[in-house]
Design a protein around this motif. Structure first.
Motif, PDB file in Angstrom:
ATOM      1  N   GLY A 163       0.786  -1.227   0.000  1.00 44.74           N
ATOM      2  CA  GLY A 163       0.000   0.000   0.000  1.00 44.74           C
ATOM      3  C   GLY A 163       0.819   1.280   0.000  1.00 44.74           C
ATOM      4  O   GLY A 163       0.271   2.371   0.058  1.00 44.74           O
ATOM      5  N   LYS A 164       2.123   1.163  -0.054  1.00 44.87           N
ATOM      6  CA  LYS A 164       3.006   2.332  -0.058  1.00 44.87           C
ATOM      7  C   LYS A 164       3.530   2.566  -1.473  1.00 44.87           C
ATOM      8  O   LYS A 164       3.605   1.652  -2.280  1.00 44.87           O
ATOM      9  CB  LYS A 164       4.190   2.141   0.904  1.00 44.87           C
ATOM     10  CG  LYS A 164       3.786   1.892   2.324  1.00 44.87           C
ATOM     11  CD  LYS A 164       3.162   3.116   2.933  1.00 44.87           C
ATOM     12  CE  LYS A 164       2.754   2.872   4.372  1.00 44.87           C
ATOM     13  NZ  LYS A 164       2.083   4.011   4.949  1.00 44.87           N
ATOM     14  N   MET A 165       3.917   3.817  -1.735  1.00 46.52           N
ATOM     15  CA  MET A 165       4.465   4.137  -3.045  1.00 46.52           C
ATOM     16  C   MET A 165       5.428   5.316  -2.916  1.00 46.52           C
ATOM     17  O   MET A 165       5.176   6.242  -2.133  1.00 46.52           O
ATOM     18  CB  MET A 165       3.328   4.503  -4.008  1.00 46.52           C
ATOM     19  CG  MET A 165       3.770   4.552  -5.444  1.00 46.52           C
ATOM     20  SD  MET A 165       4.401   2.961  -5.959  1.00 46.52           S
ATOM     21  CE  MET A 165       3.267   2.621  -7.244  1.00 46.52           C
ATOM     22  N   GLY A 166       6.514   5.267  -3.637  1.00 44.86           N
ATOM     23  CA  GLY A 166       7.482   6.361  -3.633  1.00 44.86           C
ATOM     24  C   GLY A 166       8.437   6.302  -2.456  1.00 44.86           C
ATOM     25  O   GLY A 166       8.591   5.282  -1.795  1.00 44.86           O
ATOM     26  N   LYS A 167       9.096   7.430  -2.218  1.00 44.74           N
ATOM     27  CA  LYS A 167      10.105   7.525  -1.163  1.00 44.74           C
ATOM     28  C   LYS A 167       9.472   7.361   0.213  1.00 44.74           C
ATOM     29  O   LYS A 167       8.488   8.028   0.531  1.00 44.74           O
ATOM     30  CB  LYS A 167      10.789   8.898  -1.268  1.00 44.74           C
ATOM     31  CG  LYS A 167      12.021   9.033  -0.441  1.00 44.74           C
ATOM     32  CD  LYS A 167      13.197   8.368  -1.091  1.00 44.74           C
ATOM     33  CE  LYS A 167      14.478   8.728  -0.360  1.00 44.74           C
ATOM     34  NZ  LYS A 167      15.557   7.863  -0.685  1.00 44.74           N
ATOM     35  N   GLN A 168      10.024   6.461   1.015  1.00 41.86           N
ATOM     36  CA  GLN A 168       9.524   6.190   2.369  1.00 41.86           C
ATOM     37  C   GLN A 168      10.661   6.376   3.368  1.00 41.86           C
ATOM     38  O   GLN A 168      11.789   5.958   3.115  1.00 41.86           O
ATOM     39  CB  GLN A 168       8.985   4.759   2.482  1.00 41.86           C
ATOM     40  CG  GLN A 168       7.882   4.413   1.510  1.00 41.86           C
ATOM     41  CD  GLN A 168       6.607   5.189   1.778  1.00 41.86           C
ATOM     42  OE1 GLN A 168       6.155   5.278   2.907  1.00 41.86           O
ATOM     43  NE2 GLN A 168       6.037   5.757   0.719  1.00 41.86           N
ATOM     44  N   ASN A 169      10.334   6.998   4.489  1.00 43.69           N
ATOM     45  CA  ASN A 169      11.294   7.145   5.579  1.00 43.69           C
ATOM     46  C   ASN A 169      10.560   6.774   6.865  1.00 43.69           C
ATOM     47  O   ASN A 169       9.879   7.605   7.460  1.00 43.69           O
ATOM     48  CB  ASN A 169      11.832   8.579   5.642  1.00 43.69           C
ATOM     49  CG  ASN A 169      12.902   8.739   6.709  1.00 43.69           C
ATOM     50  OD1 ASN A 169      13.387   7.780   7.273  1.00 43.69           O
ATOM     51  ND2 ASN A 169      13.260   9.976   6.993  1.00 43.69           N
ATOM     52  N   SER A 170      10.677   5.527   7.254  1.00 37.10           N
ATOM     53  CA  SER A 170       9.989   5.027   8.450  1.00 37.10           C
ATOM     54  C   SER A 170      10.862   5.298   9.668  1.00 37.10           C
ATOM     55  O   SER A 170      11.916   4.685   9.841  1.00 37.10           O
ATOM     56  CB  SER A 170       9.734   3.531   8.319  1.00 37.10           C
ATOM     57  OG  SER A 170       8.925   3.284   7.189  1.00 37.10           O
ATOM     58  N   VAL A 171      10.413   6.221  10.501  1.00 38.18           N
ATOM     59  CA  VAL A 171      11.180   6.620  11.679  1.00 38.18           C
ATOM     60  C   VAL A 171      10.677   5.859  12.902  1.00 38.18           C
ATOM     61  O   VAL A 171       9.474   5.706  13.101  1.00 38.18           O
ATOM     62  CB  VAL A 171      11.058   8.144  11.916  1.00 38.18           C
ATOM     63  CG1 VAL A 171      11.777   8.559  13.192  1.00 38.18           C
ATOM     64  CG2 VAL A 171      11.602   8.914  10.715  1.00 38.18           C
ATOM     65  N   VAL A 172      11.618   5.392  13.704  1.00 37.65           N
ATOM     66  CA  VAL A 172      11.313   4.682  14.934  1.00 37.65           C
ATOM     67  C   VAL A 172      11.960   5.466  16.078  1.00 37.65           C
ATOM     68  O   VAL A 172      13.154   5.772  16.025  1.00 37.65           O
ATOM     69  CB  VAL A 172      11.852   3.239  14.889  1.00 37.65           C
ATOM     70  CG1 VAL A 172      11.644   2.537  16.219  1.00 37.65           C
ATOM     71  CG2 VAL A 172      11.202   2.464  13.758  1.00 37.65           C
ATOM     72  N   ARG A 173      11.172   5.792  17.089  1.00 36.56           N
ATOM     73  CA  ARG A 173      11.677   6.534  18.248  1.00 36.56           C
ATOM     74  C   ARG A 173      11.907   5.559  19.402  1.00 36.56           C
ATOM     75  O   ARG A 173      11.053   4.742  19.703  1.00 36.56           O
ATOM     76  CB  ARG A 173      10.688   7.621  18.653  1.00 36.56           C
ATOM     77  CG  ARG A 173      10.673   8.779  17.685  1.00 36.56           C
ATOM     78  CD  ARG A 173       9.676   9.851  18.099  1.00 36.56           C
ATOM     79  NE  ARG A 173       9.755  10.998  17.226  1.00 36.56           N
ATOM     80  CZ  ARG A 173       9.253  11.061  15.991  1.00 36.56           C
ATOM     81  NH1 ARG A 173       8.639  10.009  15.476  1.00 36.56           N
ATOM     82  NH2 ARG A 173       9.366  12.157  15.270  1.00 36.56           N
ATOM     83  N   ILE A 174      13.066   5.715  20.025  1.00 33.09           N
ATOM     84  CA  ILE A 174      13.437   4.867  21.148  1.00 33.09           C
ATOM     85  C   ILE A 174      13.382   5.715  22.418  1.00 33.09           C
ATOM     86  O   ILE A 174      14.109   6.701  22.545  1.00 33.09           O
ATOM     87  CB  ILE A 174      14.850   4.271  20.958  1.00 33.09           C
ATOM     88  CG1 ILE A 174      14.883   3.390  19.705  1.00 33.09           C
ATOM     89  CG2 ILE A 174      15.270   3.458  22.166  1.00 33.09           C
ATOM     90  CD1 ILE A 174      15.623   3.988  18.574  1.00 33.09           C
ATOM     91  N   TYR A 175      12.500   5.332  23.343  1.00 32.50           N
ATOM     92  CA  TYR A 175      12.339   6.051  24.604  1.00 32.50           C
ATOM     93  C   TYR A 175      13.060   5.271  25.700  1.00 32.50           C
ATOM     94  O   TYR A 175      12.824   4.068  25.871  1.00 32.50           O
ATOM     95  CB  TYR A 175      10.855   6.185  24.959  1.00 32.50           C
ATOM     96  CG  TYR A 175      10.078   6.962  23.920  1.00 32.50           C
ATOM     97  CD1 TYR A 175       9.937   8.339  24.020  1.00 32.50           C
ATOM     98  CD2 TYR A 175       9.491   6.312  22.833  1.00 32.50           C
ATOM     99  CE1 TYR A 175       9.234   9.053  23.061  1.00 32.50           C
ATOM    100  CE2 TYR A 175       8.788   7.027  21.868  1.00 32.50           C
ATOM    101  CZ  TYR A 175       8.660   8.396  21.992  1.00 32.50           C
ATOM    102  OH  TYR A 175       7.967   9.099  21.038  1.00 32.50           O
ATOM    103  N   SER A 176      13.935   5.966  26.441  1.00 30.87           N
ATOM    104  CA  SER A 176      14.734   5.280  27.454  1.00 30.87           C
ATOM    105  C   SER A 176      15.139   6.242  28.567  1.00 30.87           C
ATOM    106  O   SER A 176      14.798   7.420  28.539  1.00 30.87           O
ATOM    107  CB  SER A 176      15.990   4.690  26.805  1.00 30.87           C
ATOM    108  OG  SER A 176      16.898   5.741  26.481  1.00 30.87           O
ATOM    109  N   ASN A 177      15.914   5.716  29.475  1.00 24.62           N
ATOM    110  CA  ASN A 177      16.454   6.521  30.566  1.00 24.62           C
ATOM    111  C   ASN A 177      17.840   7.064  30.219  1.00 24.62           C
ATOM    112  O   ASN A 177      18.570   7.518  31.103  1.00 24.62           O
ATOM    113  CB  ASN A 177      16.508   5.693  31.857  1.00 24.62           C
ATOM    114  CG  ASN A 177      17.490   4.530  31.767  1.00 24.62           C
ATOM    115  OD1 ASN A 177      17.763   4.012  30.684  1.00 24.62           O
ATOM    116  ND2 ASN A 177      18.004   4.107  32.904  1.00 24.62           N
TER     117      ASN A 177
END
Length: 132
Positions: free
Chosen positions: A101-115
C-alpha cells in the motif's frame, strides 16, 4: 608593559580552559551509541517486506532501560530488549517495514524512549517503493 601583556595572555588561557571544561558533558547515566542509525534499502517493490537490525552499545555508566519503541506507522514494527542493558554491553533493535500500500520515497522513523542521557533516540528505514 610586558608584565601586563603576560597577565592578559595567562588570564585568556585560564578562561579558555575553564570554558572548555565547562562545555564537556559528564554523563553518569546510560548512553545509547548506535553503530548506524539508518538503513537505506534503495528501490524495493510494493508489497516487499524489509528488515534491519540496529546494533547499539550502552556506552554510559548506568544500566540502560528502554521503556518503549514507537514507529511512525503500522507498516513499521520494532522489537527491542525488555531487560536492562548494563554499561559496556551491546544489544539490538530489530525493525521491519511492510511496503504494501506504499508508493514512492519512504522514511519510516522509529523513536526509542529510554532513561539515557538523550531520552529519545531515532532510527530509520529508508526506501523507494516501486510498483509491482
Amino acid at each position: 608593559m610586558n608584565m601586563k601583556r603576560l597577565l592578559t595572555v595567562v588570564l585568556a588561557v585560564v578562561l579558555s580552559t575553564a570554558f572548555v571544561i565547562a562545555q564537556e558533558k559528564t554523563v553518569d547515566g546510560p548512553v545509547i551509541t548506535f553503530e548506524s542509525d539508518s538503513k537505506d534499502f534503495g528501490d524495493i517493490k510494493q508489497g516487499d517486506k524489509v528488515e534491519n537490525v540496529f546494533k547499539f552499545e550502552n556506552t554510559g555508566k548506568a544500566p540502560l532501560i528502554i521503556s518503549n519503541v514507537a514507529a511512525t506507522c503500522g507498516c513499521t514494527v520494532p522489537s527491542w530488549p525488555k531487560e536492562p542493558i548494563a554499561p559496556g554491553k551491546k544489544a539490538e533493535i530489530k525493525v521491519s517495514f511492510n511496503s504494501a500500500g506504499k508508493m514512492g520515497k519512504q522514511n519510516s522513523v522509529v523513536r526509542i524512549y529510554s532513561n539515557a542521557s538523550e531520552p529519545i533516540e531515532k532510527v530509520s528505514l529508508i526506501s523507494n517503493v516501486l510498483p509491482k
